[in-house]
Design a protein around this motif. Structure first.
Motif, PDB file in Angstrom:
ATOM      1  N   THR A 227      31.414  12.984 -43.037  1.00 49.29           N
ATOM      2  CA  THR A 227      31.954  12.488 -44.282  1.00 49.29           C
ATOM      3  C   THR A 227      30.845  12.160 -45.243  1.00 49.29           C
TER       4      THR A 227
ATOM      5  N   GLN B  21      30.149   9.362 -48.132  1.00 45.96           N
ATOM      6  CA  GLN B  21      30.603   8.182 -48.843  1.00 45.96           C
ATOM      7  C   GLN B  21      30.373   8.332 -50.328  1.00 45.96           C
TER       8      GLN B  21
ATOM      9  N   THR C  20      41.000  11.345 -43.042  1.00 44.31           N
ATOM     10  CA  THR C  20      39.686  11.862 -43.453  1.00 44.31           C
ATOM     11  C   THR C  20      38.754  10.747 -43.927  1.00 44.31           C
ATOM     12  N   ARG C  21      39.209   9.499 -43.814  1.00 42.80           N
ATOM     13  CA  ARG C  21      38.402   8.328 -44.171  1.00 42.80           C
ATOM     14  C   ARG C  21      37.883   8.402 -45.609  1.00 42.80           C
ATOM     15  N   CYS C  22      38.825   8.572 -46.511  1.00 40.65           N
ATOM     16  CA  CYS C  22      38.458   8.535 -47.925  1.00 40.65           C
ATOM     17  C   CYS C  22      39.504   7.718 -48.669  1.00 40.65           C
TER      18      CYS C  22
ATOM     19  N   ALA D 112      43.748   8.581 -44.916  1.00 37.25           N
ATOM     20  CA  ALA D 112      43.428   7.809 -43.713  1.00 37.25           C
ATOM     21  C   ALA D 112      42.750   8.681 -42.659  1.00 37.25           C
TER      22      ALA D 112
END
Length: 202
Positions: free
Chosen positions: A2, A4, A53-55, A51
């Protein structure tokens, strides 16, 4: 992996699309397609993709605006081209069947997931055709064109126009009739038993 920085919200007043790397973008698309296969179109949400893909949701909405646009973009990313040319129409059709069978489970699940939603959304319907239907039809037509040019089958043979429908029909209907995917072995046997005899290529 990922990023940030790619997911960080832009300053207020900035309207340009967020800077998402191609790798990160494909990660989003893969997540969309996987959820479509597993859960169906109605169960896919921007919140769920965010959720998994944590974004942030804002990243997805800023980039794709709506779920149909997001799903359409994911389908277009899935588009593939293949070149099959064995020098023989019969062998080309066998190889095309084998290749289609290798992807049948994943593609069939996508088609089933979008069967009800696509007719209601022109963009989604167009993306589905671009990703899964048109490349396969174009590949089959190219195989047929070469076979005709080599003189293996006459250009006006009445069975030629039905080959795409036969191939796609078997891919779609076997899971319904028999509860099993049209795997490579099944599709090759189908070509040898039904398609080649119809073309006089036994």
């Amino acid at each position: 992996m990922t990023s940030q920085a790619a997911d960080r919200p832009e300053p207020v007043g900035v309207t340009r699309r967020s800077k998402i790397t191609p790798e990160r973008e494909q990660e989003f698309y893969d997540a969309v397609l996987e959820q479509l296969r597993e859960c169906g179109y109605d169960s896919v949400t921007m919140e769920g993709i965010a959720a998994s893909t944590r974004c942030s949701k804002s990243t997805l909405y800023r980039q794709w605006k709506t779920k149909p646009q997001f799903v359409a973009a994911a389908l277009r990313s899935h588009r593939r081209t293949r070149c099959i040319d064995t020098g023989s129409l019969a062998d080309d059709l066998r190889e095309a069947a084998r290749a289609a069978g290798e992807l049948s489970g994943r593609d069939t699940k996508l088609l089933q997931a979008l069967a009800h939603a696509a007719p209601q959304d022109p963009e989604l319907k167009c993306a589905l055709r671009e990703a899964l239907v048109e490349p396969e039809i174009a590949a089959l037509k190219e195989i047929i064109r070469r076979g005709v040019e080599r003189g293996e089958v006459p250009a006006d043979h009445p069975a030629l126009e039905y080959i795409p429908a036969q191939m796609f029909g078997v891919l779609r209907i076997r899971p319904v009739l028999e509860g099993e995917d049209a795997d490579p072995d099944y599709l090759v046997r189908f070509v040898e038993a039904a398609v080649l005899p119809a073309l006089g290529l036994t």
